[in-house]
Design an enzyme around this catalytic site. Structure first.
Site, short mmCIF file in Angstrom:
data_model
loop_
_atom_site.label_atom_id
_atom_site.label_comp_id
_atom_site.label_asym_id
_atom_site.label_seq_id
_atom_site.Cartn_x
_atom_site.Cartn_y
_atom_site.Cartn_z
N GLY A 32 -5.76 -0.43 7.59
CA GLY A 32 -5.62 -0.51 6.14
C GLY A 32 -5.72 -1.93 5.62
O GLY A 32 -5.51 -2.89 6.36
N SER A 33 -6.06 -2.04 4.32
CA SER A 33 -6.12 -3.35 3.67
C SER A 33 -5.48 -3.22 2.30
O SER A 33 -5.52 -2.17 1.69
CB SER A 33 -7.57 -3.80 3.47
OG SER A 33 -8.19 -3.97 4.71
N LYS A 54 -0.12 -7.39 10.93
CA LYS A 54 -0.61 -7.69 9.57
C LYS A 54 -1.11 -9.13 9.53
O LYS A 54 -0.39 -10.06 9.91
CB LYS A 54 0.53 -7.51 8.57
CG LYS A 54 0.14 -7.81 7.12
CD LYS A 54 1.31 -7.50 6.19
CE LYS A 54 0.97 -7.73 4.73
NZ LYS A 54 2.10 -7.40 3.84
N ASP A 150 10.20 -2.05 -6.17
CA ASP A 150 8.91 -1.34 -6.23
C ASP A 150 8.85 -0.22 -5.19
O ASP A 150 7.84 -0.06 -4.51
CB ASP A 150 7.76 -2.33 -6.05
CG ASP A 150 6.40 -1.67 -6.34
OD1 ASP A 150 6.36 -0.75 -7.18
OD2 ASP A 150 5.40 -2.06 -5.72
#
Length: 366
Positions: A32-33, A54, A150
């Site tokens: 993923g990005s 990451k 968040d």
């Protein structure tokens, strides 16, 4: 040209990005990005364990990027709880501060996140177990003096055994728009954060848990506002328009006038809103989706709710041993100074024993 990469590192292109990492990490696969970096899974040859690595995207592009990178590293280092993502390793291929441009964070690998599986039908015991873990993680994060701000399904990693970890905590600050050019989704955000209409505290995250739990019950986003005002309209349709006691607490004059201009409307009946939920589930939801931050449940109070009785183990509801010390939080440093602090943290990093659950629920996601 001088050789600046450390010994024992190798280079591999992943998704058009050059990765440089120790030979102990193999079988790199892009998973993923995002705005702040890209993530690969890998195997740690020393343990045979699958991990997530990451690579931060341009961490030293500006003071804002560098400060965020420092804070992310500090937060991950500090967190040691089974329901909160923590740091297994951190490394840089740079052999000295002079050629330090990139660094990589190694974390436990989790198969998926709640966002990706929100379409499935959750049984009540699965909802109990997953929400219980969210609240345990939040109790720990809050006790460290950190607020997530968040929380949303995409920030809740889960594996096939229904074990959950909270990701990306404490990073959602006002820099979001400046750094990425878009506002993070507001559907799960507490009204006091969206509108800055009153003081807020750690219960902003409890509101988000309420929104997520409601979505798990119905399969639909509870408050899907098209913009800030529409978001508030959607919320007030469910909570009812608040009375004078609440309005007095609002700091924002425009918000005060707007609320006072609305016709009074009652709170929706949660048992009708969530017909397949048990009375205990709807009672918990009402107490988490409370407009008034002073009346909304804290993580500790929510954990004590009878809804969680089947899974509750108060000994697992631990707090951080000490609050997060971020002495640089209010500092205005230049990029090179942030770089020095980050490099020092990486050089001095020593891994600590993982905090994972001592028990297994016996549950499977599917």
């Amino acid at each position: 040209m001088s050789f600046t990469r450390k010994k024992g590192f190798y280079k591999q292109d992943v998704n058009k990005t050059a990765w440089e990492l120790p030979k102990t990490y193999v079988s790199l696969t892009h998973i993923g990005s995002g705005a702040y970096g890209s993530v690969c899974s890998a195997i740690d040859k020393r343990s045979g364990e699958k991990v997530a690595i990451k690579k931060l995207s341009r961490p030293f592009q500006s003071e804002i990027f560098a400060k965020r990178a420092y804070r992310e590293l500090l937060l991950l280092k500090h967190m040691q709880h089974e329901n909160v993502i923590g740091l297994l390793d951190v490394f840089t291929p740079a052999s000295s501060l002079r050629n330090f441009h990139d660094f990589y964070l190694v974390m436990p690998f989790m198969q998926t996140d709640l966002q990706k599986i929100m379409g499935m039908e959750f049984s009540e015991d699965k909802i109990q177990y997953l929400v219980y873990q969210m609240l345990k993680g939040l109790k720990y994060i809050h006790s460290a003096g950190v607020v997530h701000r968040d929380l949303k399904p995409g920030n809740l990693a889960v594996n096939e055994d229904c074990e959950l970890k909270i990701l990306d905590f404490g990073l959602a600050r006002h820099t979001d728009v400046e750094m990425t050019g878009y506002v993070v989704t507001r559907w799960y955000r507490a009204p006091e954060v969206i509108l800055s209409w009153m003081h807020y505290n750690q219960t902003v995250d409890i509101w988000s848990v309420g929104c997520i739990m409601a979505e798990m019950l119905t399969g639909k986003t509870l408050f899907k506002g098209k913009d800030y005002l529409d978001q508030l309209t959607q919320i007030l349709k469910v909570t009812g328009v608040p009375g004078a006691e609440f309005v007095q607490k609002l700091n924002d004059k425009a918000a005060k006038s707007y609320i006072q201009s609305l016709p009074q409307s009652p709170k929706k009946d949660f048992s009708q809103l969530f017909p397949r939920a048990s009375p205990q589930a709807t009672d918990l939801l009402e107490k988490m989706l409370e407009l008034d931050v002073d009346k909304r449940l804290t993580a500790s109070q929510a954990l004590a709710h009878p809804f969680f009785e089947p899974f509750r183990d108060p000994e697992e509801e631990t707090e951080a041993q000490q609050p997060l010390e971020d002495s640089l939080e209010r500092e205005k440093l230049i990029v090179d100074e942030w770089k020095q602090h980050i490099y020092k943290e990486i050089v001095n990093f020593s891994p600590i024993a993982r905090k994972d659950s001592r028990r297994r629920s016996g549950m499977k996601l599917q």
